[in-house]
Design a protein around this motif. Structure first.
Motif, PDB file in Angstrom:
ATOM      1  N   HIS A  39       0.679  -1.142  -0.178  1.00  0.00           N
ATOM      2  CA  HIS A  39      -0.128   0.002  -0.074  1.00  0.00           C
ATOM      3  C   HIS A  39       0.851   1.188   0.012  1.00  0.00           C
ATOM      4  O   HIS A  39       2.053   1.228   0.194  1.00  0.00           O
ATOM      5  N   GLY A  40       0.211   2.376   0.034  1.00  0.00           N
ATOM      6  CA  GLY A  40       0.778   3.667  -0.350  1.00  0.00           C
ATOM      7  C   GLY A  40       0.824   4.463   1.279  1.00  0.00           C
ATOM      8  O   GLY A  40       0.512   3.859   2.124  1.00  0.00           O
ATOM      9  N   ASP A  71       0.930  -5.047   5.538  1.00  0.00           N
ATOM     10  CA  ASP A  71       0.595  -3.944   6.216  1.00  0.00           C
ATOM     11  C   ASP A  71       1.981  -3.352   6.827  1.00  0.00           C
ATOM     12  O   ASP A  71       2.681  -4.133   7.599  1.00  0.00           O
ATOM     13  N   THR A  72       2.580  -2.304   6.554  1.00  0.00           N
ATOM     14  CA  THR A  72       3.698  -1.847   6.825  1.00  0.00           C
ATOM     15  C   THR A  72       3.649  -1.640   8.574  1.00  0.00           C
ATOM     16  O   THR A  72       2.440  -1.673   8.929  1.00  0.00           O
ATOM     17  N   ALA A  73       4.560  -1.720   9.063  1.00  0.00           N
ATOM     18  CA  ALA A  73       4.728  -1.452  10.619  1.00  0.00           C
ATOM     19  C   ALA A  73       3.820  -0.113  11.127  1.00  0.00           C
ATOM     20  O   ALA A  73       3.900   0.817  10.450  1.00  0.00           O
ATOM     21  N   GLU A  77      -3.075  -4.128  10.472  1.00  0.00           N
ATOM     22  CA  GLU A  77      -3.182  -5.013  11.752  1.00  0.00           C
ATOM     23  C   GLU A  77      -1.809  -5.188  12.091  1.00  0.00           C
ATOM     24  O   GLU A  77      -1.496  -6.117  13.094  1.00  0.00           O
ATOM     25  N   SER A  78      -0.900  -4.548  12.018  1.00  0.00           N
ATOM     26  CA  SER A  78       0.820  -4.712  12.423  1.00  0.00           C
ATOM     27  C   SER A  78       0.721  -3.911  13.639  1.00  0.00           C
ATOM     28  O   SER A  78      -0.004  -3.024  13.867  1.00  0.00           O
ATOM     29  N   VAL A  93      10.928   0.450   5.725  1.00  0.00           N
ATOM     30  CA  VAL A  93      10.083  -0.411   4.866  1.00  0.00           C
ATOM     31  C   VAL A  93      10.960  -0.904   3.812  1.00  0.00           C
ATOM     32  O   VAL A  93      10.801  -2.122   3.489  1.00  0.00           O
ATOM     33  N   ILE A  94      11.856   0.196   3.122  1.00  0.00           N
ATOM     34  CA  ILE A  94      12.770  -0.340   2.057  1.00  0.00           C
ATOM     35  C   ILE A  94      13.679  -1.348   2.516  1.00  0.00           C
ATOM     36  O   ILE A  94      13.949  -2.424   1.846  1.00  0.00           O
TER      37      ILE A  94
END
Length: 300
Positions: A39-40, A71-73, A77-78, A93-94
């Protein structure tokens, strides 16, 4: 069928939603590479799916693809959720979160390669990870983006209000006092944004593609990159966040000027002039361009 996986990460966990492939027939190629979706900004993985089976991720699962949505941190639901004490940005993230999810998908799906698919700023993060982490490149089967841009050069009143005034000026002030951008509370987006991530996106959108932490220069590094088969998709009514002209600029910057490109517009034969989010959430998408996405993946 959907299943959630929680991957240990620092002091919390990353949520990865597995949308399991449906066996359509005995002729289905069971060696298909799985798809990892990202996602963005101010968003989470739900832009690709719903528990009731809606969304591009669910559609592709129905076509026989194993789909995994990250889901990024701090988002979706992260855990833990983004709060005033949250201090991570997009670099994590990268360099950490996307590789962790990618490695899990390879093992869980018993695959040699993974298709990467992203919406909006997620495309920039995926491209950055691909450029920077050489070991990942041979494991990426393809790269598809919806409304992804690295810079916003389009000029309009709407851009001035949304980007120049709100994102670049007001949002940083809000995070200075709140500690983070409570986007869901103020109905600015699907999910919250950390202060560091916000400031880093501002730098990249209006400046150079250079990592704020260690000064890694993506613009220089991308000159020597070989990309997998790639497809950039833009919406005719995506006036600011993924303006077609800015999407094409990202393609050129990445050395992908000759990659596949599609404009979702009535004049191109589609049922609607799609918006930034509508490309993935509009009810017409499932019979309009979602089949084209499935057909594109079927080439492999």
């Amino acid at each position: 069928m959907q299943q959630s996986h929680y991957l240990p990460y620092r002091d919390g966990k990353l949520h990865l939603r597995h949308l399991k492939a449906l066996p359509l027939s005995s002729s289905v190629n069971h060696n298909r590479a799985p798809i990892l979706m990202l996602h963005g900004a101010m968003s989470n993985g739900r832009v690709f799916y719903s528990p009731s089976g809606k969304g591009l991720g669910c559609y592709l699962a129905e076509q026989g693809y194993d789909v995994y949505v990250l889901d990024t941190a701090g988002r979706g639901e992260s855990e833990p959720r983004i709060s005033p004490d949250y201090h991570m940005g997009q670099t994590e993230v990268i360099l950490e979160q996307l590789p962790i999810a990618h490695d899990f998908v390879l093992k869980h799906a018993t695959a040699e390669k993974v298709h990467w698919c992203a919406h909006s700023w997620g495309g920039v993060l995926m491209a950055s990870s691909y450029i920077r982490l050489a070991y990942l490149r041979k494991q990426v089967a393809s790269f598809v983006t919806f409304g992804s841009k690295r810079t916003i050069k389009v000029k309009s009143f709407r851009k001035t209000m949304m980007v120049d005034l709100f994102w670049n000026r007001l949002a940083p002030l809000m995070t200075k006092y709140q500690g983070y951008l409570a986007a869901d509370k103020y109905r600015l987006g699907m999910d919250n944004e950390s202060r560091l991530s916000l400031l880093q996106t501002i730098d990249w959108v209006r400046g150079d593609w250079i990592d704020a932490d260690d000064q890694f220069n993506y613009t220089e590094a991308v000159q020597n990159i070989d990309w997998p088969q790639s497809w950039f998709i833009a919406g005719k009514k995506d006036f600011v966040l993924g303006n077609p002209s800015d999407v094409k600029d990202m393609m050129k910057e990445c050395g992908l000027a000759n990659a596949d490109y599609t404009l979702l517009a009535k004049r191109k034969g589609f049922k609607r002039d799609y918006t930034h989010g509508g490309m993935l959430t509009d009810k017409l998408a499932v019979t309009d361009h979602f089949p084209l996405v499935s057909d594109w993946y079927n080439r492999f």
